[in-house]
Design an enzyme around this catalytic site. Structure first.
Site, short mmCIF file in Angstrom:
data_model
loop_
_atom_site.label_atom_id
_atom_site.label_comp_id
_atom_site.label_asym_id
_atom_site.label_seq_id
_atom_site.Cartn_x
_atom_site.Cartn_y
_atom_site.Cartn_z
N GLU A 39 0.73 -1.26 0.00
CA GLU A 39 0.01 -0.04 -0.01
C GLU A 39 0.85 1.31 -0.05
OE1 GLU A 39 -3.59 2.27 2.22
OE2 GLU A 39 -1.95 1.58 3.25
N GLU A 64 5.11 5.10 3.42
CA GLU A 64 4.39 6.28 3.98
C GLU A 64 5.58 7.26 3.99
OE1 GLU A 64 1.50 7.77 4.08
OE2 GLU A 64 2.54 9.49 4.58
N ASP A 91 10.14 7.44 0.17
CA ASP A 91 9.49 8.03 -1.10
C ASP A 91 9.07 6.70 -1.82
OD1 ASP A 91 8.39 9.44 -3.38
OD2 ASP A 91 10.59 9.20 -4.20
N ASP A 114 -1.69 11.81 -3.18
CA ASP A 114 -1.66 13.54 -3.10
C ASP A 114 -1.97 13.70 -4.57
OD1 ASP A 114 -1.24 13.60 -0.37
OD2 ASP A 114 0.77 13.71 -0.52
N LYS A 118 -2.00 22.10 -8.46
CA LYS A 118 -1.43 23.09 -9.39
C LYS A 118 -0.83 22.45 -10.54
CE LYS A 118 -1.04 26.39 -5.58
NZ LYS A 118 0.06 26.71 -4.56
N ASP A 150 -10.38 10.91 -5.49
CA ASP A 150 -11.52 11.75 -5.45
C ASP A 150 -11.21 12.91 -6.56
OD1 ASP A 150 -9.21 12.93 -3.87
OD2 ASP A 150 -10.55 14.57 -3.64
N THR A 190 -10.85 4.30 3.67
CA THR A 190 -9.72 4.68 4.50
C THR A 190 -10.18 6.21 4.84
OG1 THR A 190 -9.03 6.05 2.22
CG2 THR A 190 -8.04 3.89 2.72
N PHE A 192 -9.07 9.26 4.30
CA PHE A 192 -9.55 10.36 3.20
C PHE A 192 -10.73 10.07 2.64
CE2 PHE A 192 -6.19 13.67 3.02
CZ PHE A 192 -5.49 13.38 4.16
N GLU A 193 -11.06 8.68 2.15
CA GLU A 193 -12.25 8.65 1.57
C GLU A 193 -13.44 8.98 2.42
OE1 GLU A 193 -14.19 5.37 -1.32
OE2 GLU A 193 -13.71 4.19 0.61
C1 LIG Z 1 -4.22 11.96 0.72
S1 LIG Z 1 -3.41 10.86 1.88
C2 LIG Z 1 -4.27 9.45 1.64
C3 LIG Z 1 -3.83 8.43 2.85
C4 LIG Z 1 -4.78 7.27 2.75
N1 LIG Z 1 -4.29 6.47 1.51
C5 LIG Z 1 -6.10 7.43 2.71
O1 LIG Z 1 -6.83 7.10 1.77
O2 LIG Z 1 -6.65 7.85 3.82
C6 LIG Z 1 -1.79 10.59 0.66
C7 LIG Z 1 -0.93 9.92 1.56
O3 LIG Z 1 0.44 9.71 0.79
C8 LIG Z 1 1.60 10.03 1.43
N2 LIG Z 1 2.61 10.19 0.19
C9 LIG Z 1 2.63 11.02 -0.65
N3 LIG Z 1 3.57 10.99 -1.55
C10 LIG Z 1 4.15 10.00 -1.25
C11 LIG Z 1 5.22 9.28 -1.55
N4 LIG Z 1 6.06 9.47 -2.73
N5 LIG Z 1 5.86 8.03 -0.98
C12 LIG Z 1 5.07 7.65 0.00
N6 LIG Z 1 3.96 7.91 0.60
C13 LIG Z 1 3.38 9.42 -0.02
C14 LIG Z 1 1.08 11.24 2.22
O4 LIG Z 1 2.13 11.49 3.22
C15 LIG Z 1 -0.34 10.87 2.71
O5 LIG Z 1 -0.13 10.08 3.85
#
Ligand SMILES: C[S@@+](CC[C@H](N)C(=O)[O-])C[C@H]1O[C@@H](n2cnc3c(N)ncnc32)[C@H](O)[C@@H]1O
Length: 211
Positions: A39, A64, A91, A114, A118, A150, A190, A192-193
């Site tokens: 994930e 994460e 990352d 994410d 922009k 979304d 999740t 965010f959903e």
């Molecule tokens: C909008 S949140 C969604 C979290 C979760 N999947 C949910 O649906 O509730 C996006 C997550 O991805 C992580 N994230 C963003 N870019 C990432 C990357 N390059 N590698 C790992 N995690 C990343 C962010 O820190 C954040 O926790």
């Protein structure tokens, strides 16, 4: 005064990115051979907490980037004493390219990545041609990529990037699989959903399989 929550560390489920060299040996990391689910962007670990317990037959790796979320996810997963999970703070694009062996992953779960809305930041989006190439390389034949967002513009980008692979038959489009923890009206359940559903946003899903 509100009590401050104690966040515990659980080294047995945390992978140290600095200790990794080259392609990862997942059998050694989990102490067993089992289908590997990754994930990306695990947030506070909600998907992993429910999915790992419903599917003890699978190994789960959460990736994460944000330290705060990473620590919360480790704390939650550690408290549940879940054995078939590991989590790494790194990352995801770097991890894919540096550490994922070919044909090693059964599933990629990428929920609400994410959106970088922009235009000048669009290139930071995780779902892009380069990262999808890494996903295809590291998926086992029959392995699945399950995506939800979304964000309408990001969803269009996901469809565009994947449609190139569908045309080349390097991926086949399949129905999206709902997560075990998803309640009625949810796709993955999740954090965010749930937030986006309350806000009335449309949830888009797309899924693909490596032939
Ligand atoms: C909008 S949140 C969604 C979290 C979760 N999947 C949910 O649906 O509730 C996006 C997550 O991805 C992580 N994230 C963003 N870019 C990432 C990357 N390059 N590698 C790992 N995690 C990343 C962010 O820190 C954040 O926790």
């Amino acid at each position: 005064m509100a009590k401050k929550r104690i966040i515990n560390e659980y080294p047995e489920i945390s992978l140290d990115p600095a200790a990794l060299e080259g392609h990862v040996d997942f059998e050694a990391i989990f102490g067993r051979k089992a289908p590997l689910h990754i994930e990306v962007g695990s947030g506070k670990g909600t998907f992993l907490v429910s999915e790992t317990r419903v599917h003890p037959e699978n190994n789960y790796l959460g990736i994460e980037w944000a330290n705060r979320y990473y620590k919360l996810a480790v704390d939650r997963l550690g408290r549940w004493e879940i054995e078939n999970v590991r989590i790494i703070r790194t990352d995801a694009a770097f991890f894919f390219a540096e550490h994922l062996p070919d044909n090693s992953v059964s599933w990629f779960h990428i929920y609400f990545p994410d959106p970088w809305p922009k235009a000048r930041h669009n290139k930071r989006r995780l779902i892009c041609t380069e990262n999808v190439q890494q996903i295809i390389r590291s998926l086992q034949p029959g392995g699945v990529l399950n995506l939800a967002t979304d964000h309408a513009d990001y969803f269009e980008q996901m469809e565009e990037v994947l449609s190139i692979e569908f045309e080349k038959a390097t991926l086949l489009q399949i129905p999206f699989t709902r997560a075990s923890g998803a309640k009625e009206g949810e796709t993955v359940g999740t954090n965010f959903e749930r937030k986006y559903i309350v806000e009335g946003r449309k949830i888009n899903t797309i899924a693909a399989k490596k032939p």
